[in-house]
Write a protein that holds these residues in place. Structure first.
Motif, PDB file in Angstrom:
ATOM      1  N   VAL A  62      -2.447  -2.728  -6.041  1.00  0.00           N
ATOM      2  CA  VAL A  62      -2.229  -3.646  -4.842  1.00  0.00           C
ATOM      3  C   VAL A  62      -3.118  -4.808  -4.807  1.00  0.00           C
ATOM      4  CG1 VAL A  62      -2.145  -3.733  -2.386  1.00  0.00           C
ATOM      5  CG2 VAL A  62      -1.455  -1.749  -3.454  1.00  0.00           C
ATOM      6  N   ALA A  72      -2.942   2.654  -5.645  1.00  0.00           N
ATOM      7  CA  ALA A  72      -3.845   1.899  -4.983  1.00  0.00           C
ATOM      8  C   ALA A  72      -4.640   0.809  -5.928  1.00  0.00           C
ATOM      9  CB  ALA A  72      -5.195   2.787  -4.520  1.00  0.00           C
ATOM     10  N   ARG A  98       0.758  -1.134   0.278  1.00  0.00           N
ATOM     11  CA  ARG A  98      -0.055   0.005   0.086  1.00  0.00           C
ATOM     12  C   ARG A  98       0.811   1.147  -0.107  1.00  0.00           C
ATOM     13  NH1 ARG A  98      -4.311  -2.489   4.008  1.00  0.00           N
ATOM     14  NH2 ARG A  98      -5.617  -3.444   2.509  1.00  0.00           N
TER      15      ARG A  98
END
Length: 78
Positions: free
Chosen positions: A39, A36, A31
């Protein structure tokens, strides 16, 4: 016969503190260093899904790694 570089690989229930700590460290790092939407690591709840199997690798009661596969529709895995 096992040698000094062999690892014990076994299915894991994610109950151990060392496994949970390693997973938390990995997810935190992903993270912190990835966009975003990039991940792809599962959190503890995702890894406990019935369609996911988790294995750990270690030697002499020391954790070295964790791996998981999710069973997909049609019998494939990812």
């Amino acid at each position: 016969m096992t040698g000094p570089h062999d690892f014990d690989i076994r299915e894991d229930d994610l109950a151990g503190a060392a496994v949970r700590a390693l997973l938390a460290l990995h997810l935190s790092g992903m993270r912190a260093s990835s966009p975003a939407d990039a991940v792809f690591a599962l959190d503890l709840a995702g890894l406990r899904s019935p369609d996911v199997t988790v294995w750990t690798a270690g030697r002499a009661d020391r954790l070295a790694g964790v791996g998981a596969l999710r069973l997909l529709a049609g019998g494939g895995a990812r």
